[in-house]
Design a protein around this motif. Sequence first.
Motif, PDB file in Angstrom:
ATOM      1  N   MET A 173      58.477  20.464  30.167  1.00 18.13           N
ATOM      2  CA  MET A 173      57.879  20.382  28.837  1.00 18.13           C
ATOM      3  C   MET A 173      58.261  19.060  28.186  1.00 18.13           C
ATOM      4  SD  MET A 173      58.475  22.845  25.493  1.00 18.13           S
ATOM      5  CE  MET A 173      57.570  24.269  26.046  1.00 18.13           C
ATOM      6  N   PHE A 220      56.049  28.413  21.253  1.00 19.03           N
ATOM      7  CA  PHE A 220      55.618  28.603  22.640  1.00 19.03           C
ATOM      8  C   PHE A 220      56.712  29.329  23.432  1.00 19.03           C
ATOM      9  CE2 PHE A 220      55.467  26.956  27.031  1.00 19.03           C
ATOM     10  CZ  PHE A 220      54.171  27.303  27.398  1.00 19.03           C
ATOM     11  N   TYR A 263      53.830  20.909  30.263  1.00 24.06           N
ATOM     12  CA  TYR A 263      53.395  21.334  28.931  1.00 24.06           C
ATOM     13  C   TYR A 263      53.728  20.194  27.978  1.00 24.06           C
ATOM     14  CZ  TYR A 263      54.037  25.942  31.129  1.00 24.06           C
ATOM     15  OH  TYR A 263      54.003  27.018  31.971  1.00 24.06           O
ATOM     16  N   THR A 264      52.795  19.819  27.121  1.00 26.25           N
ATOM     17  CA  THR A 264      53.113  18.794  26.124  1.00 26.25           C
ATOM     18  C   THR A 264      52.922  19.371  24.727  1.00 26.25           C
ATOM     19  OG1 THR A 264      50.872  17.895  26.184  1.00 26.25           O
ATOM     20  CG2 THR A 264      52.495  16.824  27.583  1.00 26.25           C
ATOM     21  N   HIS A 265      53.873  19.058  23.874  1.00 28.12           N
ATOM     22  CA  HIS A 265      53.818  19.476  22.471  1.00 28.12           C
ATOM     23  C   HIS A 265      54.059  18.254  21.609  1.00 28.12           C
ATOM     24  CE1 HIS A 265      53.732  23.881  22.920  1.00 28.12           C
ATOM     25  NE2 HIS A 265      54.339  23.617  24.061  1.00 28.12           N
ATOM     26  N   SER A 320      57.829  23.911  36.210  1.00 25.38           N
ATOM     27  CA  SER A 320      57.220  23.289  35.037  1.00 25.38           C
ATOM     28  C   SER A 320      58.228  22.500  34.208  1.00 25.38           C
ATOM     29  CB  SER A 320      56.531  24.343  34.169  1.00 25.38           C
ATOM     30  OG  SER A 320      57.463  25.276  33.704  1.00 25.38           O
ATOM     31  N   HIS A 347      53.625  21.942  36.785  1.00 24.49           N
ATOM     32  CA  HIS A 347      52.944  22.008  35.490  1.00 24.49           C
ATOM     33  C   HIS A 347      53.716  21.211  34.445  1.00 24.49           C
ATOM     34  CE1 HIS A 347      50.438  25.193  37.101  1.00 24.49           C
ATOM     35  NE2 HIS A 347      51.529  25.825  37.481  1.00 24.49           N
TER      36      HIS A 347
END
Length: 138
Positions: free
Chosen positions: A12, A49, A38-40, A10, A36
Motif C-alpha cells: 500500500m 480501508f 493499493y494507493t491512497h 500486496s 497488488h
Amino acid sequence: MSEQENKHRSVMLIDDNEIDNLINQKMIEAANICDHIYTHSGAKSAIEFLKNIEKLGDTGVQVLPEIIFLDIDMPLMDGFQFLDEFEKLSDDTKEFCKIVMLTSSINPQDVNKSHKYASVKQYINKPLTQRNLEKLAI
C-alpha cells in the motif's frame, strides 16, 4: 530464496502527492515485489480501508497489505496520526502489516518519532529507488 518466495501479495502507498504515488507505483511494479498495489492519496481513506478489511475476518487476510509505504506530511491526517489510528487495529493486522516511512522529511525529530511505533520497520527518504526496494529489510 526464490523470487516467488520473496514476493508479497500486496503493498500500500499512502501519499497525498498523486505524482509521487504514480512514480512509486511504477518503481514497485518494476521491482516485481508484489502482486497488488493499493494507493491512497490520504491517510484517512487508508485507515478506513484497513478497518474494513478487518471486518472481513479471515477473508481479509488475503487482501491486507504486507508493506505500507507512508508519507508523513499530508493534510487532514498526517503520517503520525495514521500511525496512532493504526495502533488501534487488531494485533493480527499490526503484526502482518509492516510500515515503511517514505517521506521528504529530513527532520531528525520525525525519524526519532517514527521509531516509537513498533509497526514502523524502516525510514526512507524520497524518492523511492530500486536500491531502497532491494534493501527492504522486511
